[in-house]
Design a protein around this motif. Structure first.
Motif, PDB file in Angstrom:
ATOM      1  N   LYS A  35       0.786  -1.135  -0.149  1.00 57.12           N
ATOM      2  CA  LYS A  35       0.035  -0.232   0.037  1.00 57.12           C
ATOM      3  C   LYS A  35       0.763   1.197   0.010  1.00 57.12           C
ATOM      4  O   LYS A  35       0.601   2.176  -0.645  1.00 57.12           O
ATOM      5  CB  LYS A  35      -0.839   0.056   1.177  1.00 57.12           C
ATOM      6  CG  LYS A  35      -2.118  -1.075   1.140  1.00 57.12           C
ATOM      7  CD  LYS A  35      -2.930  -0.870   2.531  1.00 57.12           C
ATOM      8  CE  LYS A  35      -3.984  -2.093   2.605  1.00 57.12           C
ATOM      9  NZ  LYS A  35      -4.816  -1.956   3.741  1.00 57.12           N
ATOM     10  N   LYS A  36       1.975   1.239   0.836  1.00 52.46           N
ATOM     11  CA  LYS A  36       2.793   2.253   0.928  1.00 52.46           C
ATOM     12  C   LYS A  36       3.820   2.502  -0.349  1.00 52.46           C
ATOM     13  O   LYS A  36       3.907   3.685  -1.050  1.00 52.46           O
ATOM     14  CB  LYS A  36       3.703   2.229   1.986  1.00 52.46           C
ATOM     15  CG  LYS A  36       4.677   3.206   2.307  1.00 52.46           C
ATOM     16  CD  LYS A  36       5.721   2.965   3.552  1.00 52.46           C
ATOM     17  CE  LYS A  36       6.671   3.917   3.491  1.00 52.46           C
ATOM     18  NZ  LYS A  36       7.751   3.619   2.724  1.00 52.46           N
ATOM     19  N   ASP A  37       4.230   1.598  -0.779  1.00 52.68           N
ATOM     20  CA  ASP A  37       5.087   1.684  -1.905  1.00 52.68           C
ATOM     21  C   ASP A  37       4.739   1.237  -3.408  1.00 52.68           C
ATOM     22  O   ASP A  37       5.505   1.440  -4.421  1.00 52.68           O
ATOM     23  CB  ASP A  37       6.688   0.816  -1.689  1.00 52.68           C
ATOM     24  CG  ASP A  37       7.356   1.448  -0.375  1.00 52.68           C
ATOM     25  OD1 ASP A  37       7.782   2.708  -0.495  1.00 52.68           O
ATOM     26  OD2 ASP A  37       7.717   0.572   0.492  1.00 52.68           O
ATOM     27  N   GLY A  38       3.534   0.651  -3.298  1.00 53.02           N
ATOM     28  CA  GLY A  38       3.252   0.058  -4.652  1.00 53.02           C
ATOM     29  C   GLY A  38       3.534  -1.411  -4.983  1.00 53.02           C
ATOM     30  O   GLY A  38       4.548  -1.637  -4.571  1.00 53.02           O
ATOM     31  N   LEU A  39       2.496  -2.132  -5.576  1.00 54.93           N
ATOM     32  CA  LEU A  39       2.687  -3.336  -6.034  1.00 54.93           C
ATOM     33  C   LEU A  39       3.833  -3.728  -6.897  1.00 54.93           C
ATOM     34  O   LEU A  39       4.562  -4.406  -6.583  1.00 54.93           O
ATOM     35  CB  LEU A  39       1.521  -3.951  -6.645  1.00 54.93           C
ATOM     36  CG  LEU A  39       1.592  -5.161  -7.233  1.00 54.93           C
ATOM     37  CD1 LEU A  39       1.804  -6.272  -5.936  1.00 54.93           C
ATOM     38  CD2 LEU A  39       0.337  -5.879  -7.787  1.00 54.93           C
ATOM     39  N   ALA A  40       3.824  -2.616  -8.002  1.00 53.59           N
ATOM     40  CA  ALA A  40       4.953  -2.763  -8.852  1.00 53.59           C
ATOM     41  C   ALA A  40       6.618  -2.804  -8.358  1.00 53.59           C
ATOM     42  O   ALA A  40       7.273  -3.532  -8.685  1.00 53.59           O
ATOM     43  CB  ALA A  40       4.967  -1.591 -10.054  1.00 53.59           C
ATOM     44  N   THR A  41       6.737  -1.884  -7.253  1.00 52.46           N
ATOM     45  CA  THR A  41       7.929  -1.687  -6.434  1.00 52.46           C
ATOM     46  C   THR A  41       8.282  -2.979  -5.799  1.00 52.46           C
ATOM     47  O   THR A  41       9.333  -3.614  -5.992  1.00 52.46           O
ATOM     48  CB  THR A  41       7.979  -0.469  -5.738  1.00 52.46           C
ATOM     49  OG1 THR A  41       7.767   0.647  -6.528  1.00 52.46           O
ATOM     50  CG2 THR A  41       9.232  -0.366  -4.827  1.00 52.46           C
ATOM     51  N   VAL A  42       7.200  -3.161  -4.986  1.00 52.63           N
ATOM     52  CA  VAL A  42       7.336  -4.737  -4.165  1.00 52.63           C
ATOM     53  C   VAL A  42       7.585  -5.930  -5.033  1.00 52.63           C
ATOM     54  O   VAL A  42       8.591  -6.887  -4.644  1.00 52.63           O
ATOM     55  CB  VAL A  42       6.279  -4.738  -3.293  1.00 52.63           C
ATOM     56  CG1 VAL A  42       6.430  -6.135  -2.383  1.00 52.63           C
ATOM     57  CG2 VAL A  42       5.910  -3.598  -2.397  1.00 52.63           C
TER      58      VAL A  42
END
Length: 77
Positions: free
Chosen positions: A44-51
């Protein structure tokens, strides 16, 4: 997300230095040692794409086999 949630995966880092850590480092620690709740908070904080990018860059041996497969199949698809 509460700061104490991060302490569970950043146990060896001085509390005053946590703010300066790169987000990729925190994401790797959360994926390796964190609960699903913490991982979802980080998504939620960093985004699915980043994770997902960080997950794909990690060696599969950095995460338990069951957790790796769960994340790969269900959470990060």
């Amino acid at each position: 997300m509460d700061k104490k949630d991060f302490r569970t995966v950043l146990w060896d880092i001085n509390e005053n230095k946590i703010e300066a850590l790169p987000s990729d480092f925190i994401i790797r620690r959360a994926l390796s040692y964190g609960t699903l709740e913490l991982i979802i908070d980080i998504i939620k904080k960093d985004g699915l794409a980043t994770v997902k990018r960080v997950f794909l860059e990690m060696r599969s041996s950095a995460i338990s086999a069951k957790k790796y497969e769960y994340l790969r199949k269900y959470l990060l698809t």
